[in-house]
Design an enzyme around this catalytic site. Sequence first.
Site, PDB file in Angstrom:
ATOM      1  N   TYR A 178     -58.475 -21.542  -6.294  1.00 10.97           N
ATOM      2  CA  TYR A 178     -59.744 -21.198  -6.836  1.00 10.97           C
ATOM      3  C   TYR A 178     -59.406 -22.417  -8.107  1.00 10.97           C
ATOM      4  O   TYR A 178     -57.671 -23.171  -8.994  1.00 10.97           O
ATOM      5  CB  TYR A 178     -60.073 -19.899  -7.991  1.00 10.97           C
ATOM      6  N   THR A 180     -57.997 -22.950 -11.651  1.00 16.42           N
ATOM      7  CA  THR A 180     -57.303 -23.134 -12.796  1.00 16.42           C
ATOM      8  C   THR A 180     -55.553 -22.608 -11.563  1.00 16.42           C
ATOM      9  O   THR A 180     -55.289 -22.999 -12.482  1.00 16.42           O
ATOM     10  CB  THR A 180     -58.086 -22.699 -13.674  1.00 16.42           C
ATOM     11  N   LYS A 181     -56.366 -22.922 -10.603  1.00 19.50           N
ATOM     12  CA  LYS A 181     -54.287 -22.245  -9.877  1.00 19.50           C
ATOM     13  C   LYS A 181     -53.720 -23.091  -9.440  1.00 19.50           C
ATOM     14  O   LYS A 181     -54.346 -24.658 -10.145  1.00 19.50           O
ATOM     15  CB  LYS A 181     -55.017 -21.650  -8.072  1.00 19.50           C
ATOM     16  N   ASN A 182     -52.502 -23.050  -9.496  1.00 20.61           N
ATOM     17  CA  ASN A 182     -51.563 -23.932  -9.349  1.00 20.61           C
ATOM     18  C   ASN A 182     -51.585 -25.136  -8.096  1.00 20.61           C
ATOM     19  O   ASN A 182     -51.263 -26.294  -8.706  1.00 20.61           O
ATOM     20  CB  ASN A 182     -50.118 -23.677  -9.353  1.00 20.61           C
TER      21      ASN A 182
END
Length: 375
Positions: A178, A180-182
Amino acid sequence: MKVEFHRHNIEREDVEKLEEVLDSLFLTTGAVTSEFEQRFAEYTGLPHVVGLTSCTAALHLSLLALGIGPGDEVITTPLTFIATATAILHTGAKLVFVDVEPDTGLIDPAKVKGAITSRTKAIVPVHLYGTMADMKALAALAKAHGLWMVEDCAHCIEGERDGVRPGHFGDVACYSFYATKNLTSGEGGAVATRNEELAEKIRLLRLHGMNKDAASRHGLKYRHWDMETLGWKYNMDNIHAALLVRQIERLGPYWERRRQIAEWYREGLKDVPSVLFPEIRGKGAYHLQTVWVDPKIRDEVMHQMQKREVGVAVNYRAIHTLTFFKNQFGYKPEDFPSADEIGRKTISLPLYPKLTGEEAEYVVEALRSVVSLLC
Ligand SMILES: *Cc1c(COP(=O)(O)O)cnc(C)c1O
């Protein structure tokens, strides 16, 4: 100064890879999806990776492929993103929440033990904020009671605890890509597992239960495909995979940068008694920078931070306090008091590789001045 809550890490080399896909014949699931799956398998140390459209899909298909459905019980934490719980509900199984450890916010193995019944089929631990749940204790319980373990690794690609990485104690690890994930492709997800049979089931379920995808149908001689089972439409395409393949190689330096920023935050706020930090156990993935303040001032702290143009968020209010879950299951906040309290005191600060030292310093100074005003 304005500090965004998040800025993504898509670089020129990712865009170039994307252009290769857009200039090619196959946009949907194909060679680049396979390339991603191979590289991510190497990264995680788990041999079988299946690319999907989200972590929600990964959780849903993992549970289905393990045969979980109506009449079964699945234990998880109420302190997570709603997808962990809704994926369980979508299988028709009974959702069983247990409370979290007050110092980490992670699912409490002692509480898990107390919730196991003859109908329990699986535990879904969440590696919240990037710190791994106590997988050693949970694995012992799973083994003793013959339970599956589906790990929600949406926050934790890079972590390690007791010498073990995500997905290595459990049966299957579920990842999110997604926005905003790393590791990100805007939307996306994957499962990683040692269990080849499970991976093959998920591969079938991700595309309508069809036994041939478009890429493998593309050949000189038309071959009929068959539908073997009732499936879903959760397949990762070449477009999203293109954005991920080269990013995987940058996970190490990105992690190092977030760890550095997290250290600055802790150092800069260590003499502020009204701002507390959750404990990190083992090697954290540093996905979210969580701080805990008095629940009475939490919303005002957030408002004041936003006034100073610092992006903040809440990860998460406890799921059992949300309207749907209250109405559907009759939960009271005090049913899971630690999760409820953390949900009322938590604030996430900006944490991403592109955050500069000056920005981190500005966030620290803003938070210091806001809490001194309100405490
Ligand atoms: C983001 C997230 C999910 C859902 O991931 P999607 O890829 O958006 O479906 C699940 N669990 C946790 C803990 C998350 O943070």
